[in-house]
Write an enzyme that holds these catalytic residues in place. Structure first.
Site, PDB file in Angstrom:
ATOM      1  N   GLU A 154       0.841  -1.199   0.000  1.00 17.40           N
ATOM      2  CA  GLU A 154       0.000   0.000   0.000  1.00 17.40           C
ATOM      3  C   GLU A 154       0.874   1.246   0.000  1.00 17.40           C
ATOM      4  OE1 GLU A 154      -3.070   0.299   2.967  1.00 17.40           O
ATOM      5  OE2 GLU A 154      -3.876   2.132   2.046  1.00 17.40           O
ATOM      6  N   GLU A 159     -12.587   2.445   2.807  1.00 24.27           N
ATOM      7  CA  GLU A 159     -11.883   2.579   4.079  1.00 24.27           C
ATOM      8  C   GLU A 159     -12.238   3.934   4.675  1.00 24.27           C
ATOM      9  OE1 GLU A 159      -7.474   1.325   5.303  1.00 24.27           O
ATOM     10  OE2 GLU A 159      -7.515   2.942   3.847  1.00 24.27           O
TER      11      GLU A 159
HETATM   12 MN    MN Z   1      -5.667   2.536   2.857  1.00 26.78          MN
END
Ligand code: MN
Length: 289
Positions: free
Chosen positions: A147, A241
């Site tokens: 990420e 998210e």
């Molecule tokens: Mn994230």
């Protein structure tokens, strides 16, 4: 169609039996296909209970985590690297035992603020650990996602270009780029070129608003993002998210600097996000768009 996922912290900050039941049932009720488990302490999960609940609600699971000062695989302290690999190994076992195929997040460094740039040795230690993790993951058919996060949350990978070069250096074919609109908003020039730049190496996408609250209430250019998803033919997982001080995780909330309520009703937030994604992805598939 993309698999639509929801991050567990829309519902709960821990994973007691009550929390696991609530998070999995409500994620399914809100129409999502998948739940992303915040696995900062992967050995603490009740795997049997979680697997049973996932099956009961027809949901799939992936896991994500960020490392800490104590478990930083980009550290020049070999003991920290060893502790980091142990946590990553536990997270991999969790994903495998839940029948999942993806482990992502900041698995390549500490999740948090560094006060200097990453040294060549730090980057090499990180690379070697990710190559090691990918090799372990391959045996279970699991893909590792790196990420890309903003400058305040790592000093190793801040742009998709960083991630692509890093992945080439690992020499592993089961490592992918994990992009997140919240971080792209800070570090990338726009919401189209990173998806185009990654091409087939894009393996996971977090959609989060500029303030990490409800989709469509901040400054992310969603039209540009959905157009990019369509243009590059990205058909992987898209996970919403969001964080609010309404749901507190013992470590993650502070690491991410979640100091205020951007929402209080997780069910309304999740329903809105699902509608928003279905509409945005559907609209971008209309001819002539
Ligand atoms: Mn994230």
């Amino acid at each position: 169609m993309n698999t639509l996922g929801l991050h567990g912290m829309v519902w709960v900050g821990g994973w007691s039996e009550r929390e696991a039941r609530e998070a999995i049932a409500r994620t399914a009720e809100a129409g999502f296909d998948l739940i992303e488990l915040p696995a900062l302490d992967p050995a603490s999960f009740d795997v049997d209970l979680t697997a049973r609940l996932l099956e009961e609600h027809g949901l799939r699971a992936v896991a994500s985590l960020g490392l800490t000062d104590d478990t930083d695989v980009s550290s020049t302290d070999p003991d920290a690297v060893a502790r980091g690999r142990a946590v990553l190994g536990d997270a991999l076992a969790l994903v495998r035992d839940l029948g999942g195929d993806y482990l992502g997040g900041v698995v390549y460094s500490k999740l948090g603020r560094y006060t200097e740039p990453a040294s060549p040795q730090a980057v090499e230690n990180s690379r070697a650990s990710v190559a090691w993790l990918a090799e372990q993951a391959r045996r279970s058919g699991i893909t590792i996602g790196l990420e890309v996060v903003n400058r305040y949350e790592s000093n190793v990978l801040n742009t998709h270009d960083d991630a692509l070069a890093f992945i080439t250096d690992t020499g592993a074919d089961n490592v992918v780029v994990h992009l997140d609109t919240y971080h792209m908003n800070i570090e990338e020039p726009d919401f189209h070129s990173p998806l185009r730049g990654c091409g087939s190496k894009l393996g996971y996408l977090h959609v989060g608003e500029s303030h990490r609250g409800a989709l469509g209430t901040g400054t992310i250019d969603w039209d540009e993002l959905f157009t990019a998803v369509h243009d590059v033919g990205y058909d992987g997982t898209i996970t919403f998210e969001s964080f609010s001080s309404a749901v507190v995780h013992p470590s993650l909330s502070s690491t991410l600097a979640i100091w205020r309520n951007t929402w209080t009703d997780g069910a309304a937030l999740a329903r809105n996000a699902h509608d928003f994604l279905m509409k945005g992805l559907g609209d971008s598939r209309q001819p002539g768009h």
